[in-house]
Design a protein around this motif. Structure first.
Motif, PDB file in Angstrom:
ATOM      1  N   THR A 321       0.830  -1.204   0.000  1.00 33.09           N
ATOM      2  CA  THR A 321       0.000   0.000   0.000  1.00 33.09           C
ATOM      3  C   THR A 321       0.865   1.254   0.000  1.00 33.09           C
ATOM      4  O   THR A 321       2.087   1.189   0.203  1.00 33.09           O
ATOM      5  CB  THR A 321      -0.919   0.034   1.232  1.00 33.09           C
ATOM      6  N   LYS A 322       0.220   2.407  -0.178  1.00 30.56           N
ATOM      7  CA  LYS A 322       0.942   3.683  -0.182  1.00 30.56           C
ATOM      8  C   LYS A 322       1.643   3.929   1.157  1.00 30.56           C
ATOM      9  O   LYS A 322       2.680   4.589   1.209  1.00 30.56           O
ATOM     10  CB  LYS A 322      -0.019   4.831  -0.482  1.00 30.56           C
ATOM     11  N   SER A 323       1.057   3.403   2.227  1.00 30.20           N
ATOM     12  CA  SER A 323       1.649   3.601   3.554  1.00 30.20           C
ATOM     13  C   SER A 323       2.725   2.553   3.873  1.00 30.20           C
ATOM     14  O   SER A 323       3.295   2.560   4.962  1.00 30.20           O
ATOM     15  CB  SER A 323       0.558   3.569   4.624  1.00 30.20           C
ATOM     16  N   GLY A 324       2.987   1.639   2.935  1.00 36.12           N
ATOM     17  CA  GLY A 324       4.064   0.669   3.114  1.00 36.12           C
ATOM     18  C   GLY A 324       3.658  -0.631   3.767  1.00 36.12           C
ATOM     19  O   GLY A 324       4.520  -1.417   4.177  1.00 36.12           O
ATOM     20  N   ASP A 325       2.348  -0.894   3.864  1.00 39.38           N
ATOM     21  CA  ASP A 325       1.880  -2.150   4.462  1.00 39.38           C
ATOM     22  C   ASP A 325       1.741  -3.228   3.383  1.00 39.38           C
ATOM     23  O   ASP A 325       1.338  -2.944   2.255  1.00 39.38           O
ATOM     24  CB  ASP A 325       0.533  -1.950   5.157  1.00 39.38           C
ATOM     25  N   LEU A 326       2.061  -4.466   3.756  1.00 39.52           N
ATOM     26  CA  LEU A 326       1.931  -5.599   2.854  1.00 39.52           C
ATOM     27  C   LEU A 326       0.487  -6.103   2.867  1.00 39.52           C
ATOM     28  O   LEU A 326      -0.114  -6.277   3.924  1.00 39.52           O
ATOM     29  CB  LEU A 326       2.878  -6.725   3.274  1.00 39.52           C
ATOM     30  N   VAL A 327      -0.081  -6.311   1.672  1.00 43.57           N
ATOM     31  CA  VAL A 327      -1.417  -6.881   1.531  1.00 43.57           C
ATOM     32  C   VAL A 327      -1.286  -8.157   0.701  1.00 43.57           C
ATOM     33  O   VAL A 327      -0.553  -8.178  -0.291  1.00 43.57           O
ATOM     34  CB  VAL A 327      -2.390  -5.896   0.839  1.00 43.57           C
ATOM     35  N   TYR A 328      -1.979  -9.220   1.124  1.00 48.60           N
ATOM     36  CA  TYR A 328      -1.947 -10.452   0.323  1.00 48.60           C
ATOM     37  C   TYR A 328      -3.348 -11.048   0.217  1.00 48.60           C
ATOM     38  O   TYR A 328      -4.188 -10.872   1.097  1.00 48.60           O
ATOM     39  CB  TYR A 328      -0.954 -11.471   0.906  1.00 48.60           C
ATOM     40  N   THR A 329      -3.589 -11.750  -0.894  1.00 47.06           N
ATOM     41  CA  THR A 329      -4.847 -12.477  -1.074  1.00 47.06           C
ATOM     42  C   THR A 329      -4.604 -13.957  -0.803  1.00 47.06           C
ATOM     43  O   THR A 329      -3.521 -14.482  -1.071  1.00 47.06           O
ATOM     44  CB  THR A 329      -5.387 -12.302  -2.505  1.00 47.06           C
ATOM     45  N   ASP A 330      -5.633 -14.595  -0.281  1.00 48.18           N
ATOM     46  CA  ASP A 330      -5.540 -16.021   0.047  1.00 48.18           C
ATOM     47  C   ASP A 330      -6.764 -16.713  -0.559  1.00 48.18           C
ATOM     48  O   ASP A 330      -7.875 -16.614  -0.033  1.00 48.18           O
ATOM     49  CB  ASP A 330      -5.506 -16.209   1.568  1.00 48.18           C
ATOM     50  N   SER A 331      -6.561 -17.399  -1.687  1.00 48.05           N
ATOM     51  CA  SER A 331      -7.674 -18.072  -2.361  1.00 48.05           C
ATOM     52  C   SER A 331      -8.198 -19.252  -1.563  1.00 48.05           C
ATOM     53  O   SER A 331      -9.340 -19.674  -1.748  1.00 48.05           O
ATOM     54  CB  SER A 331      -7.237 -18.559  -3.755  1.00 48.05           C
TER      55      SER A 331
END
Length: 525
Positions: A321-331
């Motif tokens: 994200t713009k704030s530097g946080d990691l985002v992940y999807t989990d199918s």
């Protein structure tokens, strides 16, 4: 003959006289056919009477023998100035070629373009004047019609009133005639001395005592409307303001791009490496065929941090994200998760859909690709603050924008806010605008490096709004412009490229599946 020192032509008889005329110069007289073959050494800027026959590599300047002997260049390396002559000529020749073959033709095109735009401007201003004149003529016609209508109404009212007054006058004249006949009859009787007639006279004076009505005519008045200049302008029409603006990016120099160059590689140790996302120009997040997401230093190649997914299954895709946080999807469990301070928070849980590719947009939204559990539908959903804001699934005719089925799908946002999705099932890159309207589909370019079918994988964009997509079958990356036109391949020894991202300097980071390496590639000036 020719004097290379003085740049003058001589016959053999004049050579001696020419040399003796100015003995202070070191004349180099050669045959005319080989004129300008003798190098003219530059004068030394420090020692005026000396000429610079050597070149100081440390100071990057020509020097004379006195300079070499001085303390100023103590310990420096020198080469003869003739050694760099060809190199300098090549540099100058290359720059001259750029001027002649690239820059000057571009200026010619710009001049022609400006001339054409001036001609177009003349035409458009002429059309504008013609339109105003025609509008004025239309108004004149309407005003003439209105004038004729009002005058006809005046004539009609005049005729009506005159006819009424004439009828009234006729009645008065009739009465006057009757009165005159009465007067004449009475006068005749009086003058006759006929007593029987005198006693037979009947007086009708009372009949005529009632005077006729007076008909008062009311003349219509013309009340001209006041012409207010502003209102008149508003009714007639007005001109918008003209403007002249400059766009420093409208024209651009189109030099041949440099060959892609590998800057560094990072070993990740995954069984299979699929995804890469830039945290900064120095650090990248990676994910692969296990449950661990790893943060690496690009320059050092060292592992900085590891995070395991909540489900202990491998993440489908990752973004930062713009704030530097990691985002992940989990199918596997149908969730979208965010990692803050090593803690994982579930922010979206889907029902009957499984999340695939994900990207963080310039506005801070998340774009998530998702497939239905029955693999019969695919859509892109925009989340703002993890609240569903927009769904993109069908075109204007109601047809699916994206293929469906169990395929890999990745997504990114371009600088012009287009939404770019790699669609393995359709063997295409599908690009829609911010509103979700289809702009184009890119289905590959031939010949491909290995002449295999195009199956796009990871996708990213750069500062010039180029769209880059990985083609693992042909082991290359396609670069297309923001309108879907193929520009070139990046083919610099890539091995099964998959995930992609770009840093702020437009360096490309490529996740290579089987060799488990992230390769950093410089591909732009």
């Amino acid at each position: 003959m020719h004097c290379d020192t003085c740049l003058v032509n001589l016959c053999k008889a004049c050579v001696g006289e020419h040399i003796s005329t100015n003995e202070s110069k070191d004349h180099k007289v050669v045959k005319y056919q080989v004129k300008k073959s003798t190098p003219l050494y530059p004068g030394c800027k420090t020692h005026i009477k000396e000429r610079s026959e050597m070149y100081c590599k440390q100071c990057d300047i020509p020097v004379c023998n006195t300079c070499i002997a001085s303390d100023q260049h103590l310990g420096h390396k020198f080469i003869t100035i003739l050694q760099i002559l060809d190199e300098q000529k090549n540099k100058i020749s290359n720059e001259n070629t750029k001027l002649k073959e690239t820059i000057y033709p571009i200026f010619q095109e710009i001049a022609s373009d400006e001339q054409n735009r001036m001609s177009q401007l003349e035409k458009e201003y002429g059309d504008l004047s013609t339109a105003i004149t025609k509008h004025g003529e239309d108004w004149h016609r309407e005003i003439d019609k209105l004038v004729q209508k009002l005058k006809a109404e005046v004539d009609e009212m005049k005729i009506t009133q005159l006819q009424t007054l004439q009828k009234h006058l006729d009645e008065i004249n009739k009465t006057m005639s009757d009165i005159k006949d009465e007067i004449d009859a009475v006068n005749s009787t009086i003058n006759s001395n006929d007593l029987s007639k005198l006693f037979g006279v009947k007086f009708n004076v009372d009949r005529y005592k009632k005077l006729p009505q007076k008909i008062v005519s009311s003349i219509p008045k013309f009340m001209p409307g006041k012409i207010q200049e502003k209102e008149f302008h508003d009714m007639f029409g007005d001109l918008t303001l003209s403007s002249l603006t400059s766009d420093e990016h409208y024209y651009s120099m189109k030099f041949s791009p440099p060959e892609p160059e590998t800057v560094t590689t990072i070993d990740t140790g995954y069984e299979d490496l699929y995804n890469v996302a830039c945290l900064s120009d120095e650090e990248i997040w990676t994910s692969g065929g296990d449950s661990t997401m790893k943060l690496y230093s690009i320059n050092q190649g060292s592992l900085l941090k590891s995070i395991r997914t909540k489900s202990r299954e491998w993440p489908t895709d990752i973004t930062v994200t713009k704030s530097g946080d990691l985002v992940y999807t989990d199918s596997n469990d149908g969730t979208v998760n965010i990692v803050k301070n090593k803690k994982i928070k579930e922010v979206i849980r889907l029902q009957n859909w499984r999340p695939k590719g994900v990207c963080s947009t310039s506005s801070g939204d998340l774009l998530v690709i998702m497939d239905s559990y029955d693999d019969e539908q695919t859509k892109v959903v925009r989340y703002s603050g993890f609240t569903e804001k927009q769904t993109i699934q069908f075109d204007d005719q109601g047809n699916p924008l994206y293929s469906f089925g169990f395929y890999d799908r990745y997504i990114t946002e371009n600088r012009n806010l287009d939404i770019c999705k790699s669609d393995e099932g359709a063997r295409a890159v599908v690009v829609v605008n911010q509103a979700g309207k289809l702009r184009f589909r890119y289905t590959g370019h031939t010949p491909a490096p290995k002449n295999k079918l195009f199956y796009p994988r990871g996708i990213t964009t750069d500062s010039q709004s180029h769209i880059l997509t990985a083609d693992d079958y042909n082991e290359c990356v396609h670069i297309i412009d923001q309108d879907g036109q193929f520009l070139r391949y990046i083919d610099c020894g890539l091995s099964e490229p998959w995930g992609l991202c770009t840093d702020t300097n437009d360096n490309l980071l490529v996740a290579q599946v089987e060799i488990k390496q992230v390769k950093k590639v410089k591909y732009l000036h």
